[in-house]
Motif scaffolding. Structure first.
Motif, PDB file in Angstrom:
ATOM      1  N   ARG A 133      63.822  11.461  63.097  1.00  8.05           N
ATOM      2  CA  ARG A 133      63.424  12.577  63.953  1.00  8.05           C
ATOM      3  C   ARG A 133      64.379  13.744  63.685  1.00  8.05           C
ATOM      4  O   ARG A 133      65.584  13.639  63.928  1.00  8.05           O
ATOM      5  CB  ARG A 133      63.521  12.196  65.430  1.00  8.05           C
ATOM      6  N   PRO A 134      63.883  14.873  63.188  1.00 10.11           N
ATOM      7  CA  PRO A 134      64.782  15.973  62.841  1.00 10.11           C
ATOM      8  C   PRO A 134      65.391  16.669  64.056  1.00 10.11           C
ATOM      9  O   PRO A 134      66.414  17.330  63.944  1.00 10.11           O
ATOM     10  CB  PRO A 134      63.880  16.928  62.055  1.00 10.11           C
ATOM     11  N   ARG A 135      64.751  16.508  65.221  1.00  9.08           N
ATOM     12  CA  ARG A 135      65.256  17.199  66.409  1.00  9.08           C
ATOM     13  C   ARG A 135      64.894  16.425  67.672  1.00  9.08           C
ATOM     14  O   ARG A 135      63.735  16.046  67.870  1.00  9.08           O
ATOM     15  CB  ARG A 135      64.657  18.613  66.499  1.00  9.08           C
ATOM     16  N   MET A 136      65.879  16.171  68.520  1.00  9.88           N
ATOM     17  CA  MET A 136      65.607  15.594  69.828  1.00  9.88           C
ATOM     18  C   MET A 136      65.347  16.716  70.828  1.00  9.88           C
ATOM     19  O   MET A 136      65.973  17.772  70.757  1.00  9.88           O
ATOM     20  CB  MET A 136      66.810  14.766  70.312  1.00  9.88           C
ATOM     21  N   CYS A 137      64.438  16.462  71.741  1.00 13.46           N
ATOM     22  CA  CYS A 137      64.158  17.429  72.796  1.00 13.46           C
ATOM     23  C   CYS A 137      64.916  17.034  74.062  1.00 13.46           C
ATOM     24  O   CYS A 137      64.965  15.851  74.419  1.00 13.46           O
ATOM     25  CB  CYS A 137      62.662  17.485  73.088  1.00 13.46           C
ATOM     26  N   LYS A 138      65.481  18.025  74.716  1.00 18.01           N
ATOM     27  CA  LYS A 138      66.203  17.745  75.945  1.00 18.01           C
ATOM     28  C   LYS A 138      65.233  17.450  77.076  1.00 18.01           C
ATOM     29  O   LYS A 138      64.143  18.032  77.149  1.00 18.01           O
ATOM     30  CB  LYS A 138      67.100  18.929  76.307  1.00 18.01           C
ATOM     31  N   ASN A 139      65.613  16.549  77.942  1.00 14.80           N
ATOM     32  CA  ASN A 139      64.795  16.170  79.087  1.00 14.80           C
ATOM     33  C   ASN A 139      64.898  17.257  80.156  1.00 14.80           C
ATOM     34  O   ASN A 139      65.977  17.494  80.710  1.00 14.80           O
ATOM     35  CB  ASN A 139      65.270  14.827  79.640  1.00 14.80           C
ATOM     36  N   ARG A 140      63.795  17.932  80.436  1.00 14.34           N
ATOM     37  CA  ARG A 140      63.798  19.019  81.408  1.00 14.34           C
ATOM     38  C   ARG A 140      64.001  18.519  82.840  1.00 14.34           C
ATOM     39  O   ARG A 140      64.325  19.305  83.735  1.00 14.34           O
ATOM     40  CB  ARG A 140      62.494  19.813  81.312  1.00 14.34           C
ATOM     41  N   GLU A 141      63.814  17.218  83.053  1.00 13.66           N
ATOM     42  CA  GLU A 141      64.019  16.639  84.379  1.00 13.66           C
ATOM     43  C   GLU A 141      65.252  15.742  84.406  1.00 13.66           C
ATOM     44  O   GLU A 141      65.362  14.840  85.240  1.00 13.66           O
ATOM     45  CB  GLU A 141      62.785  15.856  84.797  1.00 13.66           C
ATOM     46  N   ALA A 142      66.173  15.993  83.511  1.00 14.70           N
ATOM     47  CA  ALA A 142      67.383  15.170  83.424  1.00 14.70           C
ATOM     48  C   ALA A 142      68.239  15.318  84.676  1.00 14.70           C
ATOM     49  O   ALA A 142      68.289  16.400  85.279  1.00 14.70           O
ATOM     50  CB  ALA A 142      68.198  15.577  82.199  1.00 14.70           C
ATOM     51  N   PRO A 143      68.913  14.252  85.095  1.00 16.92           N
ATOM     52  CA  PRO A 143      69.831  14.358  86.233  1.00 16.92           C
ATOM     53  C   PRO A 143      70.963  15.343  85.924  1.00 16.92           C
ATOM     54  O   PRO A 143      71.250  15.629  84.761  1.00 16.92           O
ATOM     55  CB  PRO A 143      70.373  12.929  86.381  1.00 16.92           C
ATOM     56  N   PHE A 144      71.583  15.831  86.955  1.00 18.40           N
ATOM     57  CA  PHE A 144      72.690  16.772  86.804  1.00 18.40           C
ATOM     58  C   PHE A 144      73.777  16.184  85.892  1.00 18.40           C
ATOM     59  O   PHE A 144      74.203  15.050  86.065  1.00 18.40           O
ATOM     60  CB  PHE A 144      73.289  17.093  88.172  1.00 18.40           C
ATOM     61  N   GLY A 145      74.178  16.969  84.896  1.00 19.55           N
ATOM     62  CA  GLY A 145      75.280  16.560  84.020  1.00 19.55           C
ATOM     63  C   GLY A 145      74.936  15.479  83.028  1.00 19.55           C
ATOM     64  O   GLY A 145      75.840  14.848  82.470  1.00 19.55           O
ATOM     65  N   ALA A 146      73.647  15.248  82.768  1.00 17.45           N
ATOM     66  CA  ALA A 146      73.241  14.127  81.912  1.00 17.45           C
ATOM     67  C   ALA A 146      73.796  14.247  80.494  1.00 17.45           C
ATOM     68  O   ALA A 146      74.256  13.260  79.915  1.00 17.45           O
ATOM     69  CB  ALA A 146      71.716  14.025  81.874  1.00 17.45           C
ATOM     70  N   GLU A 147      73.740  15.448  79.922  1.00 12.13           N
ATOM     71  CA  GLU A 147      74.237  15.626  78.555  1.00 12.13           C
ATOM     72  C   GLU A 147      75.746  15.413  78.488  1.00 12.13           C
ATOM     73  O   GLU A 147      76.247  14.762  77.564  1.00 12.13           O
ATOM     74  CB  GLU A 147      73.879  17.024  78.049  1.00 12.13           C
ATOM     75  N   GLN A 148      76.460  15.947  79.461  1.00 14.51           N
ATOM     76  CA  GLN A 148      77.908  15.765  79.467  1.00 14.51           C
ATOM     77  C   GLN A 148      78.269  14.304  79.684  1.00 14.51           C
ATOM     78  O   GLN A 148      79.248  13.808  79.125  1.00 14.51           O
ATOM     79  CB  GLN A 148      78.548  16.630  80.551  1.00 14.51           C
ATOM     80  N   ARG A 149      77.462  13.609  80.482  1.00 11.55           N
ATOM     81  CA  ARG A 149      77.728  12.188  80.710  1.00 11.55           C
ATOM     82  C   ARG A 149      77.596  11.411  79.401  1.00 11.55           C
ATOM     83  O   ARG A 149      78.421  10.546  79.099  1.00 11.55           O
ATOM     84  CB  ARG A 149      76.768  11.634  81.756  1.00 11.55           C
TER      85      ARG A 149
END
Length: 222
Positions: free
Chosen positions: A138-154
Motif C-alpha cells: 500500500r503506497p499510502r495509509m489513510c488517517k482515521n477521521r474518527e480516531a480517538p484523541f492522540g491516536a497517532e501520537q500513541r
C-alpha cells in the motif's frame, strides 16, 4: 526565599519521525513476493508459523515469536516455505536515531511481555489509520477521521517504547551472535488475530486501549 528552578531537557534516544505502513497478514503456505528495498526501516515479526526472509544476501528462516529489522535501502523479501502458513506483523517507519544501528543484522526472540506490546501497537495503529491492513504494498495509509484523541501520537510513543525495551532487554546478551534468545521462554497470551477479529466485529462500539491491555480482548467472544 526565591528558588531558581532549572529545567532539564529530555534526551530522545529513539524518535520515530513518520510511519509508512502497518500490516497484519495471515499468509497461506505458498505465498511469495518480489523483493524490494526502500529508504526507511521495516520491522517483521512472526506471530505464528514460520517464514523465509531474505535480508541483503542472506536467506533466513524465522520462526514463531522471532523478529527481524530491515535497515534502510537493504534488499529484502519474504517467502512462505510451503510447509507452515505464517501470521506476520509488519510495520515500516522513518527514523534517523543512531540507536537503531543496534537492530542491524539481528534476529530477536520476543518475550511474552513484548508480544503483548506488539498487540497493543497493532490496536493503536488500527485506531489511528484506516484499513485494510492485510493488503501488501500500500503506497499510502489513510488517517482515521474518527480516531480517538492522540491516536497517532500513541502509536508513535508505543513504537518508540517498544524499540527502547528491545534494546534494554537484550543489551547484555552475547553480541557476537545473530540470534538473541532471552532466558525465559515466550508464553503467548493469545495471538494478534484475536485482536483483529475483536476490532472487525466491534467497529460500531466504543472501546479503549485498556480493553486490550487488561486482557479482556483475549477473553471476549465476538
Amino acid at each position: 526565599m526565591r528558588i531558581r528552578y532549572c529545567k532539564q531537557p529530555l534526551r530522545n534516544v529513539i524518535c520515530i519521525d513518520a510511519v509508512v505502513s502497518i500490516h497484519y497478514f495471515e499468509f497461506t503456505r505458498d505465498v511469495q513476493y518480489a523483493g524490494e528495498s526502500h529508504p526507511f526501516w521495516e520491522l517483521v515479526y512472526i506471530d505464528k508459523g514460520e517464514m523465509e526472509v531474505t535480508a541483503g544476501s542472506e536467506v533466513l528462516l524465522l520462526k514463531k515469536d522471532e523478529m527481524i529489522f530491515h535497515r534502510p535501502n537493504e534488499y529484502h523479501n519474504i517467502v512462505c516455505n510451503g510447509a507452515i502458513a505464517p501470521n506476520v506483523f509488519i510495520t515500516s517507519f522513518y527514523t534517523e536515531s543512531p540507536a537503531m544501528k543496534y537492530f542491524e543484522k539481528r534476529i530477536l526472540q520476543i518475550s511474552s511481555e513484548q508480544k503483548r506490546a506488539i498487540s497493543d501497537l497493532l490496536v493503536a495503529g488500527m485506531q489511528a489509520f484506516e484499513g485494510p491492513f492485510d493488503v501488501p504494498f500500500r503506497p499510502r495509509m489513510c488517517k482515521n477521521r474518527e480516531a480517538p484523541f492522540g491516536a497517532e501520537q500513541r502509536y508513535k510513543n508505543l513504537l518508540e517504547l517498544f524499540l527502547i525495551d528491545l534494546i534494554r532487554r537484550n543489551f547484555y546478551t552475547e553480541k557476537t551472535t545473530r540470534v538473541l534468545k532471552p532466558a525465559a521462554q515466550s508464553q503467548a497470551h493469545g495471538t494478534v488475530p484475536e485482536v483483529v477479529q475483536f476490532l472487525e466485529t466491534n467497529l460500531h462500539r466504543a472501546y479503549t486501549i485498556r480493553d486490550s491491555a487488561g486482557g479482556s480482548i483475549w477473553r471476549r467472544a465476538p
